[in-house]
Design a protein around this motif. Sequence first.
Motif, PDB file in Angstrom:
ATOM      1  N   PRO A 102      46.565  46.253  25.522  1.00  0.00           N
ATOM      2  CA  PRO A 102      45.673  46.656  26.338  1.00  0.00           C
ATOM      3  C   PRO A 102      46.024  47.030  28.448  1.00  0.00           C
ATOM      4  CG  PRO A 102      43.882  45.305  25.766  1.00  0.00           C
ATOM      5  CD  PRO A 102      45.316  44.697  25.383  1.00  0.00           C
ATOM      6  N   VAL A 103      46.252  48.076  28.810  1.00  0.00           N
ATOM      7  CA  VAL A 103      46.384  47.926  30.451  1.00  0.00           C
ATOM      8  C   VAL A 103      45.237  47.335  30.853  1.00  0.00           C
ATOM      9  CG1 VAL A 103      46.495  48.967  32.349  1.00  0.00           C
ATOM     10  CG2 VAL A 103      47.363  49.705  30.284  1.00  0.00           C
ATOM     11  N   HIS A 104      45.248  46.010  31.636  1.00  0.00           N
ATOM     12  CA  HIS A 104      43.893  44.761  31.914  1.00  0.00           C
ATOM     13  C   HIS A 104      45.206  44.284  33.468  1.00  0.00           C
ATOM     14  CE1 HIS A 104      46.560  42.104  29.402  1.00  0.00           C
ATOM     15  NE2 HIS A 104      46.152  41.017  30.156  1.00  0.00           N
ATOM     16  N   LEU A 105      44.286  43.459  33.724  1.00  0.00           N
ATOM     17  CA  LEU A 105      44.714  42.367  34.870  1.00  0.00           C
ATOM     18  C   LEU A 105      43.578  41.488  34.585  1.00  0.00           C
ATOM     19  CD1 LEU A 105      42.857  42.289  37.210  1.00  0.00           C
ATOM     20  CD2 LEU A 105      43.378  44.253  38.658  1.00  0.00           C
ATOM     21  N   HIS A 106      44.543  39.710  35.581  1.00  0.00           N
ATOM     22  CA  HIS A 106      43.249  39.364  35.888  1.00  0.00           C
ATOM     23  C   HIS A 106      43.476  38.908  36.808  1.00  0.00           C
ATOM     24  CE1 HIS A 106      44.693  39.102  31.398  1.00  0.00           C
ATOM     25  NE2 HIS A 106      46.495  38.666  31.577  1.00  0.00           N
ATOM     26  N   ALA A 107      42.173  38.163  37.454  1.00  0.00           N
ATOM     27  CA  ALA A 107      41.895  37.648  39.277  1.00  0.00           C
ATOM     28  C   ALA A 107      42.567  36.904  39.753  1.00  0.00           C
ATOM     29  CB  ALA A 107      40.325  37.844  39.218  1.00  0.00           C
ATOM     30  N   ASP A 108      43.514  36.904  40.554  1.00  0.00           N
ATOM     31  CA  ASP A 108      43.346  36.056  41.293  1.00  0.00           C
ATOM     32  C   ASP A 108      42.459  35.094  41.919  1.00  0.00           C
ATOM     33  OD1 ASP A 108      41.988  37.086  43.725  1.00  0.00           O
ATOM     34  OD2 ASP A 108      44.654  37.751  44.365  1.00  0.00           O
ATOM     35  N   ARG A 113      37.314  33.538  41.572  1.00  0.00           N
ATOM     36  CA  ARG A 113      35.582  32.529  41.976  1.00  0.00           C
ATOM     37  C   ARG A 113      34.889  33.647  43.197  1.00  0.00           C
ATOM     38  NH1 ARG A 113      40.568  28.831  44.493  1.00  0.00           N
ATOM     39  NH2 ARG A 113      40.493  29.915  46.082  1.00  0.00           N
ATOM     40  N   ARG A 114      35.255  34.330  43.807  1.00  0.00           N
ATOM     41  CA  ARG A 114      34.126  35.491  44.790  1.00  0.00           C
ATOM     42  C   ARG A 114      33.643  36.323  43.506  1.00  0.00           C
ATOM     43  NH1 ARG A 114      35.372  40.223  46.965  1.00  0.00           N
ATOM     44  NH2 ARG A 114      37.895  40.141  46.390  1.00  0.00           N
ATOM     45  N   LEU A 115      34.229  36.915  42.632  1.00  0.00           N
ATOM     46  CA  LEU A 115      33.858  37.750  41.748  1.00  0.00           C
ATOM     47  C   LEU A 115      33.115  36.974  39.884  1.00  0.00           C
ATOM     48  CD1 LEU A 115      35.665  40.933  42.904  1.00  0.00           C
ATOM     49  CD2 LEU A 115      33.489  40.946  43.357  1.00  0.00           C
ATOM     50  N   GLU A 116      33.594  35.886  39.976  1.00  0.00           N
ATOM     51  CA  GLU A 116      33.879  36.137  38.083  1.00  0.00           C
ATOM     52  C   GLU A 116      32.959  34.799  38.195  1.00  0.00           C
ATOM     53  OE1 GLU A 116      35.163  37.425  36.327  1.00  0.00           O
ATOM     54  OE2 GLU A 116      36.450  38.948  36.597  1.00  0.00           O
ATOM     55  N   GLY A 117      32.849  33.996  39.635  1.00  0.00           N
ATOM     56  CA  GLY A 117      32.009  32.004  38.878  1.00  0.00           C
ATOM     57  C   GLY A 117      33.231  31.550  38.708  1.00  0.00           C
ATOM     58  N   GLN A 118      34.299  31.650  38.903  1.00  0.00           N
ATOM     59  CA  GLN A 118      34.762  30.434  38.066  1.00  0.00           C
ATOM     60  C   GLN A 118      36.269  29.394  39.113  1.00  0.00           C
ATOM     61  OE1 GLN A 118      35.627  30.513  34.749  1.00  0.00           O
ATOM     62  NE2 GLN A 118      33.595  31.967  34.697  1.00  0.00           N
ATOM     63  N   ALA A 119      36.741  28.584  38.832  1.00  0.00           N
ATOM     64  CA  ALA A 119      37.488  28.033  39.202  1.00  0.00           C
ATOM     65  C   ALA A 119      38.590  28.076  39.677  1.00  0.00           C
ATOM     66  CB  ALA A 119      37.297  27.003  39.222  1.00  0.00           C
ATOM     67  N   ASN A 120      39.813  29.280  39.615  1.00  0.00           N
ATOM     68  CA  ASN A 120      40.918  29.697  39.521  1.00  0.00           C
ATOM     69  C   ASN A 120      41.294  31.204  38.957  1.00  0.00           C
ATOM     70  OD1 ASN A 120      41.195  27.248  37.472  1.00  0.00           O
ATOM     71  ND2 ASN A 120      42.232  29.136  36.744  1.00  0.00           N
ATOM     72  N   ASP A 198      40.696  32.241  30.664  1.00  0.00           N
ATOM     73  CA  ASP A 198      41.117  33.545  30.072  1.00  0.00           C
ATOM     74  C   ASP A 198      39.740  34.550  30.960  1.00  0.00           C
ATOM     75  OD1 ASP A 198      41.033  34.764  27.896  1.00  0.00           O
ATOM     76  OD2 ASP A 198      39.650  34.080  26.810  1.00  0.00           O
ATOM     77  N   ILE A 199      40.190  34.560  31.707  1.00  0.00           N
ATOM     78  CA  ILE A 199      39.461  35.814  32.574  1.00  0.00           C
ATOM     79  C   ILE A 199      39.861  36.871  32.726  1.00  0.00           C
ATOM     80  CG2 ILE A 199      38.075  34.273  34.464  1.00  0.00           C
ATOM     81  CD1 ILE A 199      39.654  34.802  36.462  1.00  0.00           C
ATOM     82  N   GLN A 200      39.215  38.118  32.359  1.00  0.00           N
ATOM     83  CA  GLN A 200      39.985  39.183  32.434  1.00  0.00           C
ATOM     84  C   GLN A 200      39.905  40.785  32.558  1.00  0.00           C
ATOM     85  OE1 GLN A 200      42.620  39.684  28.468  1.00  0.00           O
ATOM     86  NE2 GLN A 200      41.608  37.828  28.148  1.00  0.00           N
ATOM     87  N   GLN A 201      39.823  42.020  33.395  1.00  0.00           N
ATOM     88  CA  GLN A 201      39.140  42.828  33.465  1.00  0.00           C
ATOM     89  C   GLN A 201      40.804  44.205  32.513  1.00  0.00           C
ATOM     90  OE1 GLN A 201      36.052  43.283  34.274  1.00  0.00           O
ATOM     91  NE2 GLN A 201      36.412  41.048  34.674  1.00  0.00           N
ATOM     92  N   HIS A 202      39.607  44.863  32.490  1.00  0.00           N
ATOM     93  CA  HIS A 202      40.913  46.150  31.228  1.00  0.00           C
ATOM     94  C   HIS A 202      40.384  47.686  31.861  1.00  0.00           C
ATOM     95  CE1 HIS A 202      41.234  43.843  26.942  1.00  0.00           C
ATOM     96  NE2 HIS A 202      41.461  42.842  28.292  1.00  0.00           N
ATOM     97  N   ALA A 203      41.389  48.080  31.789  1.00  0.00           N
ATOM     98  CA  ALA A 203      41.514  49.158  31.665  1.00  0.00           C
ATOM     99  C   ALA A 203      41.540  50.814  30.339  1.00  0.00           C
ATOM    100  CB  ALA A 203      42.356  49.738  32.467  1.00  0.00           C
ATOM    101  N   MET A 204      41.170  49.951  28.875  1.00  0.00           N
ATOM    102  CA  MET A 204      40.531  51.102  27.923  1.00  0.00           C
ATOM    103  C   MET A 204      39.627  51.361  27.986  1.00  0.00           C
ATOM    104  SD  MET A 204      44.061  49.960  28.145  1.00  0.00           S
ATOM    105  CE  MET A 204      43.864  51.327  26.149  1.00  0.00           C
ATOM    106  N   LEU A 226      37.243  45.937  38.121  1.00  0.00           N
ATOM    107  CA  LEU A 226      39.243  45.491  38.342  1.00  0.00           C
ATOM    108  C   LEU A 226      39.347  46.055  39.403  1.00  0.00           C
ATOM    109  CD1 LEU A 226      41.825  47.378  34.865  1.00  0.00           C
ATOM    110  CD2 LEU A 226      41.785  47.719  37.744  1.00  0.00           C
ATOM    111  N   MET A 227      39.054  47.086  39.763  1.00  0.00           N
ATOM    112  CA  MET A 227      39.257  48.221  40.989  1.00  0.00           C
ATOM    113  C   MET A 227      39.061  46.656  42.783  1.00  0.00           C
ATOM    114  SD  MET A 227      41.144  50.203  40.587  1.00  0.00           S
ATOM    115  CE  MET A 227      41.138  50.987  42.412  1.00  0.00           C
ATOM    116  N   ARG A 228      38.045  45.429  42.187  1.00  0.00           N
ATOM    117  CA  ARG A 228      37.418  45.242  43.047  1.00  0.00           C
ATOM    118  C   ARG A 228      38.464  43.736  43.376  1.00  0.00           C
ATOM    119  NH1 ARG A 228      30.913  43.747  42.992  1.00  0.00           N
ATOM    120  NH2 ARG A 228      32.135  42.385  44.912  1.00  0.00           N
ATOM    121  N   GLN A 229      39.385  43.922  42.490  1.00  0.00           N
ATOM    122  CA  GLN A 229      40.663  42.875  42.033  1.00  0.00           C
ATOM    123  C   GLN A 229      42.257  42.578  41.888  1.00  0.00           C
ATOM    124  OE1 GLN A 229      39.166  40.341  38.348  1.00  0.00           O
ATOM    125  NE2 GLN A 229      37.251  39.692  39.203  1.00  0.00           N
ATOM    126  N   VAL A 230      42.420  44.314  42.079  1.00  0.00           N
ATOM    127  CA  VAL A 230      43.504  43.987  41.410  1.00  0.00           C
ATOM    128  C   VAL A 230      44.252  44.285  43.387  1.00  0.00           C
ATOM    129  CG1 VAL A 230      43.222  47.110  42.607  1.00  0.00           C
ATOM    130  CG2 VAL A 230      45.162  47.034  41.422  1.00  0.00           C
TER     131      VAL A 230
END
Length: 356
Positions: A102-108, A113-120, A198-204, A226-230
């Motif tokens: 699938p077309v997707h991305l992973h946050a930097d 930290r800002r949008l996913e509540g994850q450490a990295n 294992d964070i990801q946002q899909h465009a499918m 996804l658009m907030r992270q691209v």
Amino acid sequence: MSAPGARLYPLRLTVTAKPLVFGGHAIARRLGKSGIPDWSVAETWECSDVTGLSGVVTEGPLTGRSLRQLVADHPGELLGAGRSGRCFPLLTKFIDAAGALPVHLHADDEAARRLEGQANGKTEAWHILAAAPGATALCGVREGVTAGRLRAALQAQDFDAVLRRLPVRAGETIYVPGGTPHSFGPDTLVYEIEQTSDIQQHAMRWRMEDGAAVSDAEFDANLDLLMRQVRLESRPEFTPGLRIAVGDGAERVFLCAGPYFALERWTSAGPVRHAFATARVLSNVGAPVRVRSGDWDGELGRAQTLLLPASCREAELTGPADVLFGYLPDLDRDVRAPLLDAGHSRQVIATLGAVD
């Protein structure tokens, strides 16, 4: 603190096989990996400390201990002098893209930290092990495409209108920063190294777990995040890597490098020694090879992986060998210095990823 009397050694870990819809049988039938289910497998997580999917030691005195526990109990011995963390920071996988991902991305890191509540976040790299003639990948947004145009094209599932399509060739590698939209496949076999996440946002409009349709409301919410992270400016390129001779009949190829990880491919007709100061994830992409490190001696089968703790300091491989070493780099010591000594320019070294 380390457990009293504990001593680390090369570690075999449990492997998680993922039956995602784009998978096939190449990991077993082409790479020769044993011990995985005889059904369509998209990914095998070779070295993982993702929460809930942490590898567990399968042999020796530390049998049954999770990688997460080893990081907590033996940070310096496992990771390297002065290093510590909440988890082992590298995740490695074999990926069989028999179908297209699938077309997707992973946050930097910042977006995680800002949008996913994850450490990295998750920056990753793909090393192409095999690809059909004409195979391609989508990676990065085309120059000049605005956020509004990207959102509209993703909504319409018109990916080629806004994303870069790149040729894929066996032996090449691409370093993919967090925030970069991407996909590869079909008919592509990949070794992937990445930050532990294992964070990801899909465009499918379908789920990669089972192909089920995604509702319009969920699809729109996924696109919004996804658009907030691209990162519109991220346009990585494939590279053949940079070569260094390490002895008669032996070669070391730097495939990619950045602050989170580096990846090398070593080939040798005879015995070869690899010295190291930080943890190494050793994955075999060739015939079975014997590995010796200190008092430890064992065979590494086809498409099998060993985690070499930093305290092992050195490993010897019998030849012929064709293996990958993924590791936590000191970029000056481990990447720039040997490549500069071999005559590679700083400009060329920068093509490996994020070495500046």
